[in-house]
Design a protein around this motif. Structure first.
Motif, PDB file in Angstrom:
ATOM      1  N   ILE A  83      47.082  13.618  47.076  1.00  0.00           N
ATOM      2  CA  ILE A  83      46.383  14.199  45.931  1.00  0.00           C
ATOM      3  C   ILE A  83      45.130  14.891  46.452  1.00  0.00           C
ATOM      4  O   ILE A  83      44.300  14.256  47.113  1.00  0.00           O
ATOM      5  CB  ILE A  83      45.979  13.129  44.896  1.00  0.00           C
ATOM      6  N   ALA A  84      45.013  16.181  46.163  1.00  0.00           N
ATOM      7  CA  ALA A  84      43.812  16.929  46.540  1.00  0.00           C
ATOM      8  C   ALA A  84      42.706  16.598  45.540  1.00  0.00           C
ATOM      9  O   ALA A  84      42.933  16.588  44.330  1.00  0.00           O
ATOM     10  CB  ALA A  84      44.095  18.420  46.546  1.00  0.00           C
ATOM     11  N   VAL A  85      41.510  16.323  46.057  1.00  0.00           N
ATOM     12  CA  VAL A  85      40.361  15.982  45.220  1.00  0.00           C
ATOM     13  C   VAL A  85      39.252  16.977  45.513  1.00  0.00           C
ATOM     14  O   VAL A  85      38.829  17.127  46.648  1.00  0.00           O
ATOM     15  CB  VAL A  85      39.850  14.551  45.519  1.00  0.00           C
ATOM     16  N   VAL A  86      38.796  17.654  44.471  1.00  0.00           N
ATOM     17  CA  VAL A  86      37.709  18.620  44.617  1.00  0.00           C
ATOM     18  C   VAL A  86      36.430  17.998  44.081  1.00  0.00           C
ATOM     19  O   VAL A  86      36.423  17.390  43.014  1.00  0.00           O
ATOM     20  CB  VAL A  86      38.034  19.925  43.851  1.00  0.00           C
ATOM     21  N   GLY A  87      35.353  18.145  44.814  1.00  0.00           N
ATOM     22  CA  GLY A  87      34.063  17.645  44.370  1.00  0.00           C
ATOM     23  C   GLY A  87      33.768  16.257  44.896  1.00  0.00           C
ATOM     24  O   GLY A  87      34.647  15.549  45.368  1.00  0.00           O
ATOM     25  N   ASP A  88      32.505  15.891  44.818  1.00  0.00           N
ATOM     26  CA  ASP A  88      32.059  14.576  45.239  1.00  0.00           C
ATOM     27  C   ASP A  88      31.940  13.696  43.992  1.00  0.00           C
ATOM     28  O   ASP A  88      31.355  14.108  43.000  1.00  0.00           O
ATOM     29  CB  ASP A  88      30.703  14.679  45.947  1.00  0.00           C
ATOM     30  N   HIS A  89      32.509  12.529  44.044  1.00  0.00           N
ATOM     31  CA  HIS A  89      32.560  11.638  42.878  1.00  0.00           C
ATOM     32  C   HIS A  89      31.792  10.354  43.175  1.00  0.00           C
ATOM     33  O   HIS A  89      32.289   9.241  42.949  1.00  0.00           O
ATOM     34  CB  HIS A  89      34.020  11.373  42.506  1.00  0.00           C
ATOM     35  N   GLU A  90      30.564  10.531  43.664  1.00  0.00           N
ATOM     36  CA  GLU A  90      29.733   9.409  44.092  1.00  0.00           C
ATOM     37  C   GLU A  90      29.411   8.436  42.966  1.00  0.00           C
ATOM     38  O   GLU A  90      29.393   7.232  43.165  1.00  0.00           O
ATOM     39  CB  GLU A  90      28.428   9.931  44.699  1.00  0.00           C
TER      40      GLU A  90
END
Length: 161
Positions: A83-90
């Motif tokens: 699964i490609a994940v875009v962005g930082d999900h801190e």
């Protein structure tokens, strides 16, 4: 000439840093989905990987629990997905969850084991953009023959085989 080299070196450093920062905002979540043929809620030598299983990544805000990011994927012939994940999900909790099994003989969800937590942030000390999720699974409605032998090999006592 020396001034031009200094400026060029500084520019290269800035571009390298910008590229590094940008790379940290793109992740891949990898994992697998299998059929628990013995209904024991862990993989055995009789487990079978599922092709075409649908999985979903859901990231929720830590405080409000509001969904901030979602993405889906299908497993390949080896039961693997990416699964490609875009962005930082801190500031989010991200979980991969099983959605649907294409197998009619193995579609029972494993209650309590439907998802796997993954970290999708570059600010956690991990430098690899690939995040690995624990294996997910569906269960057959009844155990297949041979499960008793597998559990005996593992030193476990089957409850009702």
């Amino acid at each position: 000439m020396a001034k031009a080299i200094l400026v060029l070196s500084a520019l290269c450093c800035i571009l390298a840093f910008a590229n590094f920062a940008q790379c940290n905002e793109h992740f891949k979540v990898e994992g697998s989905v299998y059929c628990d043929t013995c209904r024991v809620q862990f993989q055995t030598r009789l487990s079978e990987y599922i092709e075409g299983a649908r999985v979903r990544l859901v990231c929720r805000d830590i405080v409000t629990e509001q969904v901030k990011y979602e993405a889906e994927a299908l497993t390949d012939k080896n039961g693997k997905y990416t699964i490609a994940v875009v962005g930082d999900h801190e500031n989010e909790l991200c979980d991969v969850e099983v959605v649907k099994s294409p197998r009619e003989d193995c579609k029972d969800p494993a209650i309590g084991f439907e998802n796997s937590r993954v970290v999708c942030s570059g600010n956690v000390g991990m430098h690899n953009p690939i995040r690995y999720a624990n294996p997910l699974f569906f269960m057959k409605s009844e155990s297949v023959p041979g499960c008793k032998d597998v559990l005996d090999e593992l030193g476990l006592f089957p409850l009702d085989f």
